[in-house]
Design a protein around this motif. Structure first.
Motif, short mmCIF file in Angstrom:
data_model
loop_
_atom_site.label_atom_id
_atom_site.label_comp_id
_atom_site.label_asym_id
_atom_site.label_seq_id
_atom_site.Cartn_x
_atom_site.Cartn_y
_atom_site.Cartn_z
N HIS A 1 0.85 -1.20 0.00
CA HIS A 1 0.00 0.00 0.00
C HIS A 1 0.88 1.25 0.00
N VAL A 2 0.43 2.25 -0.75
CA VAL A 2 1.11 3.55 -0.80
C VAL A 2 0.12 4.62 -0.37
N GLN A 3 0.51 5.44 0.58
CA GLN A 3 -0.36 6.50 1.08
C GLN A 3 0.43 7.80 1.15
N SER B 1 -4.26 14.11 -1.85
CA SER B 1 -3.92 12.85 -1.19
C SER B 1 -4.02 11.70 -2.19
N THR B 2 -3.16 10.70 -1.96
CA THR B 2 -3.13 9.52 -2.81
C THR B 2 -3.18 8.27 -1.95
N SER B 3 -4.07 7.36 -2.31
CA SER B 3 -4.13 6.05 -1.66
C SER B 3 -4.12 5.00 -2.76
N ALA B 4 -3.12 4.13 -2.75
CA ALA B 4 -2.98 3.15 -3.83
C ALA B 4 -2.67 1.78 -3.26
N ASP B 5 -3.31 0.78 -3.83
CA ASP B 5 -3.06 -0.61 -3.46
C ASP B 5 -2.57 -1.37 -4.67
N TYR B 6 -1.52 -2.17 -4.46
CA TYR B 6 -0.92 -2.96 -5.52
C TYR B 6 -0.89 -4.43 -5.07
N ARG C 1 -6.19 2.88 -7.33
CA ARG C 1 -5.59 4.14 -6.88
C ARG C 1 -6.67 5.22 -6.81
N ILE C 2 -6.66 5.96 -5.72
CA ILE C 2 -7.59 7.08 -5.55
C ILE C 2 -6.79 8.33 -5.23
N VAL C 3 -7.01 9.36 -6.03
CA VAL C 3 -6.36 10.65 -5.82
C VAL C 3 -7.45 11.69 -5.55
#
Length: 247
Positions: free
Chosen positions: A153-155, A161-166, A182-184
């Motif tokens: 996860h990247v926050q 703000s960015t929240s991304a799951d890989y 990914r949500i920006v």
């Protein structure tokens, strides 16, 4: 579309770009990707029914006015990898050659493993260029960051703000399929939310994406106007100077 997503990134941008422009002019690696890009825009505007003129018996009816448009293009994106910095930022020079309107002159960016990009603020970048660059960080896939389900996860927080799951859904001797969600979000007076779903073919042994298919939906509002942008980007590795034969 935004490519610097935090105040810290903005503060570091002049330093990183300055360092990038002082690198050797001989690329360490030359990559060429083909791309296709399509976008549709939908703008809904609320009208009040006011606004009659002397030549009109009445103004426009109250309600929503819907305007739609779309465009597409295809071509190639070229990336020259110049060097890796001590902070693991990868210095690259990217350019785009579209068949129609989507062209961009060579410009310098620094790419980090968490998909942060720091790019020359005086140059133009198209969204498909930035999509590709996000997956080119030297340690984009770091085995030390994976959980038991091959996920990380990247926050990043801030005004944007960015929240991304890989998630690595497939791995055959380093030939990976990675799913991105990914949500920006941009907060403030004119909020904007971008939802991105992508499937990335990734060569772990060579540290580069081989294919990217990205679907994007961006929604924003301003006063009584509501905008929706939908795009699809497809990228395919065409050639890599580290590989003798064409891929």
């Amino acid at each position: 579309m935004k490519f610097a997503c935090a105040a810290l990134v903005a503060a570091l941008l002049p330093i990183a770009v300055s360092a990038a422009t002082n690198t050797t002019t001989t690329p360490q690696r030359h990559l060429v990707y083909t791309f296709t890009y399509g976008v549709t825009t939908d703008r809904e505007t609320h009208v009040s029914g006011m606004g009659a003129t002397m030549s009109q018996s009445a103004g426009p009816a109250s309600g929503m006015v819907d305007n739609k448009a779309g465009s597409s293009d295809k071509g190639t994106i070229t990336v020259d990898i110049m060097q890796e910095q001590p902070d693991s930022g990868l210095v690259v020079v990217v350019s785009e050659q579209g068949q129609d309107t989507r062209n961009a002159e060579p410009a310098t960016c620094v790419v980090f493993s968490d998909t942060t990009l720091i790019c020359d603020p005086n140059k133009r970048f198209n969204s498909e260029e930035l999509t590709l660059l996000r997956f080119l960080g030297s340690h984009f896939v770091d085995p030390n960051n994976l959980d038991a389900k091959s996920h990380w996860h990247v926050q990043r927080d801030g005004p944007t703000s960015t929240s991304a799951d890989y998630t690595i859904s497939k791995n055959t001797n380093g030939a990976m399929t990675i799913d991105e969600q990914r949500i920006v979000k941009e907060n403030g007076a004119h909020p904007q939310t971008t939802n991105i779903n992508a499937t990335v073919g990734y060569d772990f042994n060579k540290s580069i994406p081989t294919t990217v298919t990205e679907y994007l939906i961006q929604r924003s509002e301003q006063a009584e106007q509501y905008n929706t942008i939908k795009s699809e980007t497809v990228l395919t590795l065409e050639s890599d100077s580290m590989t003798a034969a064409k891929i």
